[in-house]
Design a protein around this motif. Structure first.
Motif, PDB file in Angstrom:
ATOM      1  N   LYS A 121       0.758  -1.202  -0.034  1.00  0.00           N
ATOM      2  CA  LYS A 121       0.025   0.036   0.310  1.00  0.00           C
ATOM      3  C   LYS A 121       0.755   1.230   0.065  1.00  0.00           C
ATOM      4  O   LYS A 121       0.667   2.191  -0.748  1.00  0.00           O
ATOM      5  N   GLU A 154       2.331   1.643  -3.588  1.00  0.00           N
ATOM      6  CA  GLU A 154       1.330   1.935  -4.508  1.00  0.00           C
ATOM      7  C   GLU A 154       0.636   3.553  -4.504  1.00  0.00           C
ATOM      8  O   GLU A 154       0.645   4.060  -5.216  1.00  0.00           O
ATOM      9  N   ARG A 155       0.907   3.817  -3.036  1.00  0.00           N
ATOM     10  CA  ARG A 155       0.074   5.127  -2.678  1.00  0.00           C
ATOM     11  C   ARG A 155       1.467   6.491  -3.056  1.00  0.00           C
ATOM     12  O   ARG A 155       0.988   7.674  -3.567  1.00  0.00           O
ATOM     13  N   TYR A 156       2.749   5.989  -2.607  1.00  0.00           N
ATOM     14  CA  TYR A 156       3.749   7.172  -2.791  1.00  0.00           C
ATOM     15  C   TYR A 156       4.335   6.913  -4.034  1.00  0.00           C
ATOM     16  O   TYR A 156       5.425   7.707  -4.265  1.00  0.00           O
ATOM     17  N   VAL A 180       2.136  17.274   1.488  1.00  0.00           N
ATOM     18  CA  VAL A 180       1.034  16.031   1.356  1.00  0.00           C
ATOM     19  C   VAL A 180      -0.230  16.876   2.023  1.00  0.00           C
ATOM     20  O   VAL A 180       0.047  17.868   2.749  1.00  0.00           O
ATOM     21  N   GLU A 221      -5.414  10.682   7.554  1.00  0.00           N
ATOM     22  CA  GLU A 221      -5.175  10.089   6.273  1.00  0.00           C
ATOM     23  C   GLU A 221      -4.391  10.848   5.319  1.00  0.00           C
ATOM     24  O   GLU A 221      -5.057  11.916   4.960  1.00  0.00           O
ATOM     25  N   LYS A 238      -3.644  11.970   1.646  1.00  0.00           N
ATOM     26  CA  LYS A 238      -4.358  11.735   0.542  1.00  0.00           C
ATOM     27  C   LYS A 238      -3.063  11.437  -0.612  1.00  0.00           C
ATOM     28  O   LYS A 238      -2.014  11.777  -0.374  1.00  0.00           O
ATOM     29  N   LYS A 239      -3.800  10.569  -1.511  1.00  0.00           N
ATOM     30  CA  LYS A 239      -2.708  10.334  -2.356  1.00  0.00           C
ATOM     31  C   LYS A 239      -2.228  11.080  -3.412  1.00  0.00           C
ATOM     32  O   LYS A 239      -2.954  12.001  -3.836  1.00  0.00           O
ATOM     33  N   ASN A 270      -0.404  13.806  -6.162  1.00  0.00           N
ATOM     34  CA  ASN A 270      -0.359  13.792  -7.437  1.00  0.00           C
ATOM     35  C   ASN A 270       0.913  14.364  -8.008  1.00  0.00           C
ATOM     36  O   ASN A 270       1.168  15.445  -8.376  1.00  0.00           O
TER      37      ASN A 270
END
Length: 211
Positions: free
Chosen positions: A169, A172-174, A189, A204, A206-207, A209
């Motif tokens: 995870k 995938e997220r970073y 972030v 949390e 956030k993913k 961009n």
């Protein structure tokens, strides 16, 4: 990990080595309260998968620096410091020669808000991936927990399947494997404060961009 008190001018009365000489237990006498307070200098880190302490060159270097900073001695010569007096920071469950940065709890009034901040640190604690940052002068943390607490034993245990999922995870997220975690430090972030189990605020991330 709350600071209970600062015990001032405690005398170092004993130094004992453990783990094949890789851990030093420094015993300070708190004569006013009739206590002894142990401070651990451990060159090794605990490997949850192997269930034992293993060599950690980075931590060993850090411990040697503590020895120089606080006693002007090398790790193997700490016994020569017996008789010196030091201030001891007393925390829940451990003692320290220096103040340890404490993670704050998210205020409930922040639930639903989104904050922009900068990543201060990323580490594997042995129980979770910990991402720390500061919001409004509070040191806060987003956790990717991979350990489960067994109430009957009052102890945390690593869940291997959960650990694998949390590291996947993170990547995938970073967009980077955990081994490259330091690339995340200094990045901006967005943190959304949510509520777990209708009572526990948490942050949390956030993913991002990022290009």
């Amino acid at each position: 990990m709350a600071l209970q008190e600062l015990a001032k001018d405690l005398e170092l009365v004993a130094v004992e080595y453990d783990q094949g000489g890789q851990k030093a237990v420094l015993t300070f006498l708190d004569a006013d309260q009739g206590f002894i307070r142990d401070v651990n200098f451990n060159k090794q880190s605990y490997d949850n998968d192997a269930s034992k302490f293993v060599d950690d060159p980075e931590k060993a270097e850090k411990v040697e620096k503590w020895c120089q900073d606080y006693f002007e001695l090398t790790f193997d010569k700490l016994s020569e410091a017996i008789g010196q007096k030091k201030d001891i920071y007393v925390y829940d469950g451990f003692n320290s020669l220096f103040e340890v940065a404490q993670v704050d709890k998210f205020p409930k009034e922040w639930v639903g808000q989104i904050f922009t901040t900068t990543v201060d640190s990323v580490e594997d604690t042995g129980q979770r991936i910990s991402i720390k940052y500061t919001i409004e002068d509070k040191l806060l943390e987003t956790k990717l927990q991979y350990s489960d607490y067994v109430e009957s034993l009052k102890q945390w245990f690593v869940n291997p399947q959960k650990k694998e999922k949390q590291f996947a995870k993170f990547e995938e997220r970073y967009g980077i494997p955990f081994e490259e975690k330091d690339k995340l430090v200094g990045k901006d972030v967005m943190v959304e404060v949510k509520l777990a189990f209708k009572k526990y605020p948490y942050g949390e991330i956030k993913k991002p961009n990022w290009k």
